[in-house]
Scaffold this motif. Structure first.
Motif, PDB file in Angstrom:
ATOM      1  N   GLU A   3       0.827  -1.206   0.000  1.00  0.00           N
ATOM      2  CA  GLU A   3       0.000   0.000   0.000  1.00  0.00           C
ATOM      3  C   GLU A   3       0.863   1.258   0.000  1.00  0.00           C
ATOM      4  O   GLU A   3       0.546   2.242  -0.662  1.00  0.00           O
ATOM      5  N   PHE A   4       1.957   1.231   0.746  1.00  0.00           N
ATOM      6  CA  PHE A   4       2.872   2.365   0.773  1.00  0.00           C
ATOM      7  C   PHE A   4       3.467   2.611  -0.612  1.00  0.00           C
ATOM      8  O   PHE A   4       3.500   3.728  -1.100  1.00  0.00           O
ATOM      9  N   GLU A   5       3.941   1.549  -1.231  1.00  0.00           N
ATOM     10  CA  GLU A   5       4.551   1.662  -2.548  1.00  0.00           C
ATOM     11  C   GLU A   5       3.557   2.122  -3.609  1.00  0.00           C
ATOM     12  O   GLU A   5       3.921   2.804  -4.565  1.00  0.00           O
ATOM     13  N   LEU A   9      -1.723   5.035   1.068  1.00  0.00           N
ATOM     14  CA  LEU A   9      -1.833   5.437   2.468  1.00  0.00           C
ATOM     15  C   LEU A   9      -2.135   6.930   2.565  1.00  0.00           C
ATOM     16  O   LEU A   9      -1.675   7.725   1.757  1.00  0.00           O
ATOM     17  N   ARG A  10      -2.922   7.291   3.597  1.00  0.00           N
ATOM     18  CA  ARG A  10      -3.265   8.690   3.829  1.00  0.00           C
ATOM     19  C   ARG A  10      -2.871   9.070   5.245  1.00  0.00           C
ATOM     20  O   ARG A  10      -2.859   8.238   6.142  1.00  0.00           O
ATOM     21  N   ARG A  11      -2.585  10.360   5.446  1.00  0.00           N
ATOM     22  CA  ARG A  11      -2.263  10.851   6.786  1.00  0.00           C
ATOM     23  C   ARG A  11      -3.510  10.880   7.652  1.00  0.00           C
ATOM     24  O   ARG A  11      -4.602  11.142   7.165  1.00  0.00           O
ATOM     25  N   VAL A  12      -3.311  10.641   8.928  1.00  0.00           N
ATOM     26  CA  VAL A  12      -4.426  10.726   9.872  1.00  0.00           C
ATOM     27  C   VAL A  12      -4.541  12.150  10.394  1.00  0.00           C
ATOM     28  O   VAL A  12      -3.588  12.931  10.318  1.00  0.00           O
ATOM     29  N   ALA A  13      -5.687  12.481  10.949  1.00  0.00           N
ATOM     30  CA  ALA A  13      -5.908  13.828  11.480  1.00  0.00           C
ATOM     31  C   ALA A  13      -4.997  14.060  12.683  1.00  0.00           C
ATOM     32  O   ALA A  13      -4.789  13.165  13.508  1.00  0.00           O
ATOM     33  N   GLY A  14      -4.433  15.256  12.783  1.00  0.00           N
ATOM     34  CA  GLY A  14      -3.598  15.609  13.926  1.00  0.00           C
ATOM     35  C   GLY A  14      -2.179  15.091  13.864  1.00  0.00           C
ATOM     36  O   GLY A  14      -1.475  15.095  14.876  1.00  0.00           O
ATOM     37  N   VAL A  15      -1.736  14.643  12.706  1.00  0.00           N
ATOM     38  CA  VAL A  15      -0.402  14.061  12.599  1.00  0.00           C
ATOM     39  C   VAL A  15       0.687  15.105  12.863  1.00  0.00           C
ATOM     40  O   VAL A  15       1.728  14.780  13.441  1.00  0.00           O
ATOM     41  N   GLU A  16       0.464  16.344  12.472  1.00  0.00           N
ATOM     42  CA  GLU A  16       1.475  17.377  12.690  1.00  0.00           C
ATOM     43  C   GLU A  16       1.727  17.612  14.173  1.00  0.00           C
ATOM     44  O   GLU A  16       2.870  17.731  14.605  1.00  0.00           O
TER      45      GLU A  16
END
Length: 53
Positions: A3-5, A9-16
């Protein structure tokens, strides 16, 4: 890994905020903030020194 390749994949909320918190914790881990004096036997000191090396 597949999935990464594929870019699925998507970022989750609040990752920063989570990454900022992790960076701060990493910096604090290596920051020396206190000086400590200990009295130990010569033998214990030599063992600790050998282990540190």
């Amino acid at each position: 890994m597949e999935e990464f390749e594929q870019g699925a994949l998507r970022r989750v909320a609040g990752v920063e905020a989570e990454m900022a918190s992790a960076r701060q914790a990493a910096r604090a881990t290596f920051r020396k903030t206190r000086r400590v004096n200990l009295r130990v036997t010569e033998r214990d000191f030599d063992l600790a020194l050998a282990r540190a090396r």
